[in-house]
Each structure stands twice: as C-alpha cells, then as structure tokens.
Design a protein around this motif. Structure first.
Motif, short mmCIF file in Angstrom:
data_model
loop_
_atom_site.label_atom_id
_atom_site.label_comp_id
_atom_site.label_asym_id
_atom_site.label_seq_id
_atom_site.Cartn_x
_atom_site.Cartn_y
_atom_site.Cartn_z
N ARG A 1 0.87 -1.19 0.00
CA ARG A 1 0.00 0.00 0.00
C ARG A 1 0.90 1.23 0.00
O ARG A 1 1.76 1.38 0.87
CB ARG A 1 -0.92 -0.01 1.22
N HIS B 1 -2.42 -1.26 -3.44
CA HIS B 1 -3.40 -0.31 -2.93
C HIS B 1 -2.79 1.09 -2.96
O HIS B 1 -1.75 1.31 -2.34
CB HIS B 1 -3.76 -0.70 -1.50
N GLU C 1 -10.51 0.09 -2.48
CA GLU C 1 -10.43 -0.81 -1.33
C GLU C 1 -10.34 -0.03 -0.04
O GLU C 1 -9.80 1.07 0.02
CB GLU C 1 -9.22 -1.75 -1.44
N VAL D 1 -7.16 0.59 -6.59
CA VAL D 1 -6.38 -0.63 -6.79
C VAL D 1 -5.73 -0.56 -8.17
O VAL D 1 -6.42 -0.34 -9.18
CB VAL D 1 -7.26 -1.88 -6.67
#
Length: 371
Positions: A57, A116, A85, A98
């Motif tokens: 992420r 992410h 997400e 995403v």
C-alpha cells in the motif's frame, strides 16, 4: 546479528527519526506492470515493513506522476468500474484505488501485483461508513511513512471470502458499492510472486539499548530454506503454527489470549496488565522501574515456550529523543500484540500459507531465534 545485506534476496531495514518511533522501513521499487520491473520505475523510500498485514500500500503523493500514470487501474469484474479498497489498521483506515504494478525488492521481482494506492485524489467518493473506523490514513504525515509493505503469512488481504461475497470493509467500485474480487485480483503479498524465494520471509533486527537507540538496523530476507542465507531447518528456532491471519494462542497472567501475533507494524508491545501503572492520556505503561514479565506461547516445536520481556517507563523513553525501543508497552485488553520491541535481537520467520519449507513444513507458521 542480521544477515549481511548484499545478496539479491536481502534488503536493508532501518529504524530512524521519522516522527513515529519503532517503524522499520525499506525502499520499494514499482514499475509498469508486465515490464519485468524495467519501465517507468520509481523507488519509494520509507515504506513500513508490516508482518501482520498483506500486500503493498503506497500513498499516492509518494508515487511520481510518470510512474503512477504507467500503472494499470484494476476494474470490477461485474460493472467494469475501477476498483477501490478499504484497509483497516489499529491506527485507522486507508481508502484508495487498486492498481497493477511490477514490484522490485532488491533482486526479487513480482510482476503485475495488485497494490493499494491510498489517498488517490482520482477516487472522489468518500470511504463507505463501514470503512471509517478510527482516523483516516491518507497522507505520509498520517502514516509517518510513504506506505506499508504487508509481508505476513497470507498471500492476499482477504482470500476466498472476498472472491465469493461482496464483503463490507474490503473491496468496492469507485462509486462506493461493495463488490467481490477474484483472489488473483486482490491486494497481494508480493513475496508470493517471487521465484524460488516465494515461500516466506525473515525479519532480522539487531538489538538496541534498553534505554533506547537513535537508530536500529536489520535485514529483510526473502525465502525460507531456499538459499544458504535463509535457513530455518537446523537453527533450533521456536516454531508456531498460526491461522490464516498469523494469529496463535498465548497465556498471560492466567488468561488465555487466542489473538496473539508477532507484528512489526505495531510500534509497541500491546497486552493486558493492570498491575503495571498506566498513563491515562497515552495508554503507555509507566512503571517507576523497569519490570520483567513472561508470556507462554502455544507452539508447535516445542509444545510451549516461555517468552520473557521487559517494560520500561514509556514517558521516560519517549522523552529521550531516541527512536528504537525494546521495552515499550501499551495496555490492550484480550489480545497480545508482540510489536516491534519483540523483534530486536531476533530472527523472526513468516511461512506463507500453502507454501512449504524444510524447517517449517507447510504454512502458515511463524518462528523465531533469539540472540
């Protein structure tokens, strides 16, 4: 001591002054998906190594525009809309888009990995209500970092449950509608897509002073029992089978804590002990002198093990100006989170679910060797 950084399956880990103590950081390179990590690449520094989450992420503002524009937005299989997400952490929630990217860590490359991108301004819809748990983690200031590298025991952040059902607090379209996502399209632990070193990781950290250290160093090693520098077999490590999230059972002060885990993404030891004085504003344990405690872990080999640790005065430690602490704790009920203080002076192994090693068998499991 940590394994020397140099071979292609190793990468340096540092703890230093980032504004938040006990944050282990690495640099991660992302590139155009499917390029073999060779096109439109950018190296993102100060990414937290988190052994209790799964997947990469990154904060959008930390990704150079040229590289971000080269990433492929993943779309919902039903509506065709771009995917978003929600990710929940103990410190808050992350909401973002995403995308697919090639991910390179030292000499290891994972191609077309769903990642992410949090705080993505192109995602104009607000996080759904069920996602908004705690404070929002949208900027580098919120995280104290440019991103989170989740390299725990699960290959993806949800698995078959999200593949068959639209679960709240996981995947949505960019219109904010919950949706299901095939396992292959979910945020993925990039280690699972490496070559021979895809069965797990070892986080190895040097010990720090009991009064705290300004910096700390270590090594993240990829693979378990796949090369000469990542052996688990023959080390005499304590081996613990876990569930799919990396949790196992421990006993502390006569209580059974079924949610126990080793988490480099937590900055302290979180556990319940009302016999130690607690600062009412911060939650830190503040004993007048350092106290020693033990926890009993339900292990695989041996059958159980007693793990000792110390807790010092959190107010004193935080005022020291240091950044790495091995004895910092906060009260938390009903579970034991062995955060970053646990890792100093240890090699800690994470065997990925469904993948095998000679010394650990088939994951998921964790293991550790103490100095």
């Amino acid at each position: 001591m940590p394994t020397a950084v140099g071979p292609g399956n190793t990468i340096a880990v540092t703890v230093s002054g980032t504004g938040i103590h006990n944050q282990p950081m690495v640099s991660v390179t992302i590139c155009t998906p499917g390029s073999g990590a060779a096109t439109n690449c950018s190296t993102i520094p100060n990414v937290i190594v988190d052994t209790a989450s799964f997947g990469l992420r990154l904060v959008r503002s930390a990704i150079p525009t040229t590289t971000f524009n080269a990433l492929t937005a993943e779309t919902d299989q039903t509506s065709g809309l771009p995917l978003a997400e929600c990710a929940l952490f103990g410190s808050g929630y992350a909401w973002g888009s995403v995308h697919l990217a090639d991910v390179a860590l030292s000499g290891e490359t994972a191609q077309s990995v769903p990642i992410h991108v949090i705080g993505d301004s192109a995602l104009t819809v607000s996080a759904p209500t069920e996602c908004q748990v705690g404070r929002q983690l949208a900027t580098t200031a919120d995280l104290g970092a440019n991103g989170i590298l989740g390299i725990g025991v699960s290959p993806t952040d949800c698995g078959t449950a999200c593949a068959t059902t639209a679960l709240s607090q996981y995947y949505y379209t960019n219109a904010g509608t919950a949706t299901s996502v095939p396992v292959s399209g979910q945020i993925t632990n990039p280690v699972t897509l490496f070559g021979q070193d895809s069965n797990g990781v070892i986080l190895e950290m040097a010990q720090v002073s009991d009064s705290g250290s300004a910096t700390a160093h270590g090594t993240l090693v990829f693979g378990i029992d796949t090369q000469t520098n990542n052996a688990l077999s023959g080390t005499g490590a304590t081996l613990i089978g876990t569930d799919a999230n990396g949790d196992f059972t421990s006993s502390y002060n006569g209580a059974t804590l079924r949610t126990t885990f080793f988490d480099s993404g937590s900055t302290v030891l979180f556990f319940p002990d009302l016999s130690i004085p607690i600062d009412s504003s911060s939650g830190y344990y503040i004993p007048t002198v350092t106290v020693g405690r033990t926890s009993t872990l339900a292990a695989t080999s041996p059958a159980s093990v007693t793990l000792g640790f110390n807790i010092a005065n959190g107010t004193t430690l935080n005022a020291s100006g240091n950044n790495a602490f091995n004895n910092l704790g906060i009260y938390l009920s009903r579970q034991f989170d062995f955060g970053m203080p646990f890792f100093y002076g240890r090699h800690v192994y994470y065997g990925i679910s469904g993948k095998a090693s000679t010394g650990g068998g088939t994951g998921p499991y964790v293991a550790y060797v103490s100095s």
